[in-house]
Design an enzyme around this catalytic site. Structure first.
Site, mmCIF file in Angstrom:
data_model
loop_
_atom_site.group_PDB
_atom_site.id
_atom_site.type_symbol
_atom_site.label_atom_id
_atom_site.label_comp_id
_atom_site.label_asym_id
_atom_site.label_seq_id
_atom_site.Cartn_x
_atom_site.Cartn_y
_atom_site.Cartn_z
ATOM 1 N N GLY A 33 30.705 7.160 -1.808
ATOM 2 C CA GLY A 33 29.719 8.223 -1.668
ATOM 3 C C GLY A 33 29.793 9.254 -2.763
ATOM 4 N N CYS A 34 30.089 8.845 -3.959
ATOM 5 C CA CYS A 34 30.327 9.741 -5.097
ATOM 6 C C CYS A 34 29.163 9.649 -6.089
ATOM 7 C CB CYS A 34 31.640 9.312 -5.775
ATOM 8 S SG CYS A 34 32.078 10.219 -7.264
ATOM 9 N N GLY A 35 28.959 10.705 -6.857
ATOM 10 C CA GLY A 35 27.957 10.661 -7.918
ATOM 11 C C GLY A 35 28.267 9.613 -8.968
ATOM 12 N N THR A 37 29.550 6.609 -8.093
ATOM 13 C CA THR A 37 29.522 5.299 -7.427
ATOM 14 C C THR A 37 28.638 4.285 -8.163
ATOM 15 O OG1 THR A 37 30.062 6.288 -5.295
ATOM 16 C CG2 THR A 37 29.052 4.114 -5.233
#
Length: 179
Positions: A33-35, A37
């Site tokens: 759920g990371c920028g 990803t």
């Protein structure tokens, strides 16, 4: 040396890194759920381009940065397979900093500390966030965020560390130079 370590896969099997002797390996802490990803797309492409030449990726999910790897190992695996068709094996979700960090990460950080973030849309945000938490953050070898990559040569030496802001073409160039 990296070959002295064992880690646990997402399915609970013990993986002896000595089995990777003679291969070029990338160790990367990931999050779903990371920028960053979307870098999974690049990782899959690099893996597919070079796996048959002796390249491997050790994908180690980590929930230490903004809680961006929620869920169980199985849920993370399903996410990666359905969204990115990841062909490489994922390890058990693990800490990369602090009292419970994987010993492998203690070693990796001792070999290649943090140098800098490359130019990237997230660079200023990351630097400002860390500076608020710790004015001395940049001098510490800790993993700063998700998708930090360590590259290990065929002899087991840690030869490069790429922060998540690194241009993925530079990461691939490093790998190619070692194959």
């Amino acid at each position: 040396m990296i070959y002295d370590y064992k880690i646990t896969t997402g399915t609970g099997d013990v993986l002896d890194l000595a089995d990777y002797k003679g291969k070029v390996v990338m160790v990367v802490n990931t999050a779903t759920g990371c920028g960053f990803t979307p870098q999974y797309t690049d990782l899959v492409q690099i893996y597919n381009n070079h796996h048959d030449k002796g390249f491997e990726i050790l994908d180690i999910p980590c929930n230490q940065f903004g809680g961006q790897a929620p869920g169980t190992d199985e849920e993370i695996h399903k996410f990666c397979m359905s969204n990115f068709h990841t062909p490489f094996q994922q390890m058990r979700k693990s800490d990369v900093n602090g009292a419970n960090e994987l010993p492998l990460y203690t070693y990796l950080k001792s070999q290649k500390g943090f140098e800098k973030f490359d130019e990237h849309p997230f660079k200023d945000l990351l630097e400002k966030t860390f500076a608020k938490q710790d004015p001395d953050w940049a001098s510490k070898p800790d993993i700063k965020w998700n998708f930090t990559k360590f590259i290990i040569d065929r002899q087991g030496n840690v030869v490069a560390r790429f922060e998540p802001t690194a241009y993925m073409g530079n990461v691939e160039d490093c790998i190619v130079s070692l194959l």
